[in-house]
Write a protein that holds these residues in place. Structure first.
Motif, PDB file in Angstrom:
ATOM      1  N   GLY A  91     -27.464 -21.135 -34.310  1.00 31.69           N
ATOM      2  CA  GLY A  91     -27.691 -19.824 -34.897  1.00 31.69           C
ATOM      3  C   GLY A  91     -26.727 -18.809 -34.320  1.00 31.69           C
ATOM      4  N   LEU A  92     -26.984 -17.567 -34.598  1.00 33.53           N
ATOM      5  CA  LEU A  92     -26.142 -16.465 -34.154  1.00 33.53           C
ATOM      6  C   LEU A  92     -26.193 -16.333 -32.630  1.00 33.53           C
ATOM      7  CD1 LEU A  92     -24.527 -13.917 -35.191  1.00 33.53           C
ATOM      8  CD2 LEU A  92     -26.699 -12.701 -35.016  1.00 33.53           C
ATOM      9  N   TYR A  93     -25.037 -16.316 -31.984  1.00 33.65           N
ATOM     10  CA  TYR A  93     -25.001 -16.125 -30.530  1.00 33.65           C
ATOM     11  C   TYR A  93     -25.180 -14.651 -30.195  1.00 33.65           C
ATOM     12  CZ  TYR A  93     -23.740 -16.775 -25.659  1.00 33.65           C
ATOM     13  OH  TYR A  93     -23.774 -16.811 -24.291  1.00 33.65           O
ATOM     14  N   HIS A  94     -24.378 -13.802 -30.809  1.00 33.74           N
ATOM     15  CA  HIS A  94     -24.587 -12.365 -30.693  1.00 33.74           C
ATOM     16  C   HIS A  94     -23.853 -11.622 -31.797  1.00 33.74           C
ATOM     17  CE1 HIS A  94     -20.933 -12.341 -27.811  1.00 33.74           C
ATOM     18  NE2 HIS A  94     -20.530 -11.698 -28.882  1.00 33.74           N
ATOM     19  N   THR A  95     -24.296 -10.421 -32.020  1.00 32.98           N
ATOM     20  CA  THR A  95     -23.618  -9.473 -32.892  1.00 32.98           C
ATOM     21  C   THR A  95     -22.743  -8.619 -31.998  1.00 32.98           C
ATOM     22  OG1 THR A  95     -25.499  -9.403 -34.387  1.00 32.98           O
ATOM     23  CG2 THR A  95     -23.993  -7.525 -34.442  1.00 32.98           C
ATOM     24  N   LEU A 135     -26.850  -7.099 -24.313  1.00 31.39           N
ATOM     25  CA  LEU A 135     -28.287  -6.920 -24.288  1.00 31.39           C
ATOM     26  C   LEU A 135     -28.877  -7.705 -25.450  1.00 31.39           C
ATOM     27  CD1 LEU A 135     -29.087  -3.379 -25.716  1.00 31.39           C
ATOM     28  CD2 LEU A 135     -26.777  -4.148 -25.406  1.00 31.39           C
ATOM     29  N   ASP A 136     -30.181  -7.829 -25.474  1.00 33.55           N
ATOM     30  CA  ASP A 136     -30.870  -8.490 -26.578  1.00 33.55           C
ATOM     31  C   ASP A 136     -31.654  -7.445 -27.349  1.00 33.55           C
ATOM     32  OD1 ASP A 136     -29.966 -11.017 -25.874  1.00 33.55           O
ATOM     33  OD2 ASP A 136     -31.762 -11.491 -24.703  1.00 33.55           O
ATOM     34  N   ASP A 137     -31.684  -7.580 -28.675  1.00 32.09           N
ATOM     35  CA  ASP A 137     -32.537  -6.689 -29.456  1.00 32.09           C
ATOM     36  C   ASP A 137     -33.987  -7.147 -29.285  1.00 32.09           C
ATOM     37  OD1 ASP A 137     -33.126  -8.722 -31.335  1.00 32.09           O
ATOM     38  OD2 ASP A 137     -32.011  -7.777 -32.952  1.00 32.09           O
ATOM     39  N   PRO A 138     -34.961  -6.419 -29.815  1.00 29.39           N
ATOM     40  CA  PRO A 138     -36.366  -6.789 -29.597  1.00 29.39           C
ATOM     41  C   PRO A 138     -36.756  -8.163 -30.141  1.00 29.39           C
ATOM     42  CG  PRO A 138     -36.208  -4.521 -30.352  1.00 29.39           C
ATOM     43  CD  PRO A 138     -34.838  -5.117 -30.481  1.00 29.39           C
ATOM     44  N   ASP A 139     -35.946  -8.737 -31.033  1.00 29.98           N
ATOM     45  CA  ASP A 139     -36.225 -10.073 -31.555  1.00 29.98           C
ATOM     46  C   ASP A 139     -35.474 -11.166 -30.813  1.00 29.98           C
ATOM     47  OD1 ASP A 139     -38.051  -9.794 -33.960  1.00 29.98           O
ATOM     48  OD2 ASP A 139     -36.545  -8.268 -34.375  1.00 29.98           O
ATOM     49  N   GLY A 140     -34.776 -10.788 -29.730  1.00 29.98           N
ATOM     50  CA  GLY A 140     -34.045 -11.774 -28.946  1.00 29.98           C
ATOM     51  C   GLY A 140     -32.657 -12.073 -29.468  1.00 29.98           C
ATOM     52  N   ASN A 141     -32.189 -11.318 -30.473  1.00 26.07           N
ATOM     53  CA  ASN A 141     -30.819 -11.490 -30.964  1.00 26.07           C
ATOM     54  C   ASN A 141     -29.862 -10.858 -29.965  1.00 26.07           C
ATOM     55  OD1 ASN A 141     -31.431 -12.626 -33.626  1.00 26.07           O
ATOM     56  ND2 ASN A 141     -32.274 -10.605 -34.077  1.00 26.07           N
ATOM     57  N   GLY A 142     -28.844 -11.589 -29.577  1.00 23.42           N
ATOM     58  CA  GLY A 142     -27.856 -11.052 -28.653  1.00 23.42           C
ATOM     59  C   GLY A 142     -27.031  -9.952 -29.308  1.00 23.42           C
ATOM     60  N   VAL A 143     -26.749  -8.908 -28.537  1.00 24.00           N
ATOM     61  CA  VAL A 143     -25.931  -7.786 -29.013  1.00 24.00           C
ATOM     62  C   VAL A 143     -24.863  -7.511 -27.960  1.00 24.00           C
ATOM     63  CG1 VAL A 143     -25.926  -5.339 -29.659  1.00 24.00           C
ATOM     64  CG2 VAL A 143     -27.888  -6.785 -30.271  1.00 24.00           C
ATOM     65  N   GLU A 144     -23.618  -7.472 -28.397  1.00 24.71           N
ATOM     66  CA  GLU A 144     -22.497  -7.094 -27.531  1.00 24.71           C
ATOM     67  C   GLU A 144     -22.006  -5.724 -27.991  1.00 24.71           C
ATOM     68  OE1 GLU A 144     -17.927  -8.416 -26.339  1.00 24.71           O
ATOM     69  OE2 GLU A 144     -19.045  -9.612 -27.793  1.00 24.71           O
ATOM     70  N   LEU A 145     -21.920  -4.795 -27.061  1.00 23.61           N
ATOM     71  CA  LEU A 145     -21.352  -3.473 -27.315  1.00 23.61           C
ATOM     72  C   LEU A 145     -20.046  -3.428 -26.538  1.00 23.61           C
ATOM     73  CD1 LEU A 145     -24.592  -1.382 -26.615  1.00 23.61           C
ATOM     74  CD2 LEU A 145     -23.852  -2.368 -28.797  1.00 23.61           C
ATOM     75  N   TYR A 146     -18.914  -3.160 -27.207  1.00 26.52           N
ATOM     76  CA  TYR A 146     -17.651  -3.235 -26.491  1.00 26.52           C
ATOM     77  C   TYR A 146     -16.616  -2.289 -27.067  1.00 26.52           C
ATOM     78  CZ  TYR A 146     -15.448  -6.167 -30.136  1.00 26.52           C
ATOM     79  OH  TYR A 146     -14.895  -6.648 -31.305  1.00 26.52           O
ATOM     80  N   PRO A 162     -33.002  -3.147 -20.690  1.00 25.44           N
ATOM     81  CA  PRO A 162     -32.298  -4.122 -19.843  1.00 25.44           C
ATOM     82  C   PRO A 162     -31.016  -4.677 -20.462  1.00 25.44           C
ATOM     83  CG  PRO A 162     -34.206  -5.143 -20.872  1.00 25.44           C
ATOM     84  CD  PRO A 162     -34.251  -3.674 -21.238  1.00 25.44           C
ATOM     85  N   LEU A 163     -29.982  -4.740 -19.649  1.00 26.99           N
ATOM     86  CA  LEU A 163     -28.752  -5.438 -20.019  1.00 26.99           C
ATOM     87  C   LEU A 163     -28.905  -6.907 -19.647  1.00 26.99           C
ATOM     88  CD1 LEU A 163     -25.899  -3.068 -18.736  1.00 26.99           C
ATOM     89  CD2 LEU A 163     -26.740  -3.318 -21.076  1.00 26.99           C
ATOM     90  N   THR A 164     -28.234  -7.776 -20.374  1.00 35.93           N
ATOM     91  CA  THR A 164     -28.179  -9.186 -20.001  1.00 35.93           C
ATOM     92  C   THR A 164     -26.839  -9.526 -19.376  1.00 35.93           C
ATOM     93  OG1 THR A 164     -27.444  -9.814 -22.222  1.00 35.93           O
ATOM     94  CG2 THR A 164     -29.826  -9.870 -21.805  1.00 35.93           C
ATOM     95  N   GLY A 165     -25.886  -8.578 -19.427  1.00 36.33           N
ATOM     96  CA  GLY A 165     -24.582  -8.791 -18.820  1.00 36.33           C
ATOM     97  C   GLY A 165     -23.674  -7.596 -19.038  1.00 36.33           C
ATOM     98  N   ALA A 166     -22.583  -7.582 -18.301  1.00 31.62           N
ATOM     99  CA  ALA A 166     -21.551  -6.543 -18.427  1.00 31.62           C
ATOM    100  C   ALA A 166     -20.253  -7.174 -17.929  1.00 31.62           C
ATOM    101  CB  ALA A 166     -21.917  -5.321 -17.601  1.00 31.62           C
ATOM    102  N   SER A 167     -19.262  -7.289 -18.822  1.00 32.35           N
ATOM    103  CA  SER A 167     -18.060  -8.050 -18.490  1.00 32.35           C
ATOM    104  C   SER A 167     -16.776  -7.338 -18.889  1.00 32.35           C
ATOM    105  CB  SER A 167     -18.085  -9.410 -19.198  1.00 32.35           C
ATOM    106  OG  SER A 167     -19.190 -10.176 -18.799  1.00 32.35           O
ATOM    107  N   ASP A 168     -15.752  -7.598 -18.088  1.00 33.87           N
ATOM    108  CA  ASP A 168     -14.377  -7.216 -18.405  1.00 33.87           C
ATOM    109  C   ASP A 168     -13.701  -8.499 -18.864  1.00 33.87           C
ATOM    110  OD1 ASP A 168     -11.649  -6.673 -18.395  1.00 33.87           O
ATOM    111  OD2 ASP A 168     -11.723  -5.516 -16.549  1.00 33.87           O
TER     112      ASP A 168
END
Length: 164
Positions: A76-80, A118-129, A103-109
């Protein structure tokens, strides 16, 4: 089959996510992340966007109302991935997320970009970059990209808020 190269200006138009609770998803994508609601389809679907586009994200409960999150170990979808125009814009959303304690699940360079996860309330991964300018992307000796995953300097990111 002959080789085909997709046109360079092609881009991903939108994502459409199955969610368990539409209002909870709207609270996250609109309330926290700041997307704008463009339209509702009854009480089962919503479309949200940035900057007046018809929709960047579709949300629906057509087959998922009340359902548990998808299995992490399944396909399935890893993240948006949501791209911000500048590093300062990324800092603004990070400060907003930090202030509400989401909560964040990570922060990367990654060399080419800096990202918050982070994950949305349904557990879908979200990347903001945000992407660094292309001329700053690290390259290997053969000219290919030298992407990596290092910890993101969160204090340095927040320092963007103090710049004019």
């Amino acid at each position: 089959m002959e080789k085909y190269t997709i046109p360079a200006k092609t881009h991903i138009g939108h994502i459409h996510l199955k969610v368990a609770d539409l209002q909870r998803a709207l609270d996250f994508y609109c309330g926290l992340l700041g997307f704008e609601l463009t339209t509702m389809y009854g009480n089962q679907a919503a479309f949200v966007s940035a900057g007046g586009y018809h929709h960047h994200i579709g949300l629906n409960t057509w087959h998922s109302k009340g359902a548990p999150p998808a299995l992490r170990e399944g396909v399935g979808l890893y993240h948006t991935a949501i791209v911000y125009p500048t590093r300062k814009d990324l800092a603004v959303i990070f400060e907003r997320i930090r202030k509400v304690g989401y909560p964040l699940t990570g922060a990367s360079d990654h060399g080419v970009s800096e990202a918050l996860y982070l994950d949305d309330p349904d557990g879908n991964g979200v990347e903001l970059y945000w992407d660094r300018p292309k001329n700053l992307w690290p390259q290997k000796s053969d000219g290919s990209l030298e992407m990596y995953t290092n910890p993101l300097d969160l204090a340095g990111l927040l320092a963007e808020l103090d710049k004019d």
